[in-house]
Design a protein around this motif. Sequence first.
Motif, PDB file in Angstrom:
ATOM      1  N   LYS A 281      -1.385 -20.719 -16.242  1.00 33.07           N
ATOM      2  CA  LYS A 281      -0.032 -20.014 -17.143  1.00 33.07           C
ATOM      3  C   LYS A 281      -1.070 -19.731 -18.272  1.00 33.07           C
ATOM      4  O   LYS A 281      -0.765 -18.549 -18.854  1.00 33.07           O
ATOM      5  N   GLY A 282      -1.932 -20.831 -18.878  1.00 34.21           N
ATOM      6  CA  GLY A 282      -2.395 -20.415 -20.271  1.00 34.21           C
ATOM      7  C   GLY A 282      -3.561 -19.145 -20.157  1.00 34.21           C
ATOM      8  O   GLY A 282      -3.498 -18.162 -21.052  1.00 34.21           O
ATOM      9  N   ALA A 283      -4.274 -18.996 -19.066  1.00 34.55           N
ATOM     10  CA  ALA A 283      -4.990 -17.915 -18.898  1.00 34.55           C
ATOM     11  C   ALA A 283      -4.296 -16.490 -18.488  1.00 34.55           C
ATOM     12  O   ALA A 283      -4.759 -15.527 -19.175  1.00 34.55           O
ATOM     13  N   PHE A 284      -3.151 -16.768 -17.890  1.00 34.65           N
ATOM     14  CA  PHE A 284      -2.441 -15.440 -17.824  1.00 34.65           C
ATOM     15  C   PHE A 284      -1.764 -15.219 -18.855  1.00 34.65           C
ATOM     16  O   PHE A 284      -1.839 -13.820 -19.400  1.00 34.65           O
ATOM     17  N   VAL A 285      -1.345 -16.018 -19.811  1.00 39.05           N
ATOM     18  CA  VAL A 285      -0.707 -15.498 -21.109  1.00 39.05           C
ATOM     19  C   VAL A 285      -1.550 -14.894 -22.014  1.00 39.05           C
ATOM     20  O   VAL A 285      -1.317 -13.707 -22.672  1.00 39.05           O
TER      21      VAL A 285
END
Length: 169
Positions: free
Chosen positions: A34-38
């Motif tokens: 999630k953090g990488a995608f955001v």
Amino acid sequence: MPVLRMEFGGSELPLVRSLVEEAALRSRLGAAVKGAFVQAALEISTNAVVHGGGAGVIELRVAEGELCCEVTDSGPGPTPGRSAGHGLRLAESLIAGPGAGAGAGAGRIRLRGTHRGTTATLSVPLSVPLPVPLSVPQPPAPGTTAPDTTALGTTALTTTAPATTPLAR
């Protein structure tokens, strides 16, 4: 059906980040993914503002077991024969590179020219299939009231950022 569709300019980038994070959370991406995608979505959105005409359109959707983020701008895209800029390389390394976090290495980024400009698409696999259509609460348009979002999974977000005008000197 899109989970999120929004026109944005530079001043709306913080809102873009928040809405992408909300969609990633609701799609049940793991914390590292999630953090990488955001962050990758914010990088390609910023790239649209800086290099693609000052604005863009972001669209998130769930398709074939993946969360996809498409950002379209009016810019010409990367010059053939030149490597992509720092923002695009960073976005790619966040979702596809070594050390990207558990599961994030399966993500990918794709660039293509369109009749409107350039489109960058990020995709990451969902770890858990979603049982209902994904939605993000829609912020109310100016002069309207907020929609009822108690039935999660029934309303997609489509919004247009307010027009901005340059300050007079």
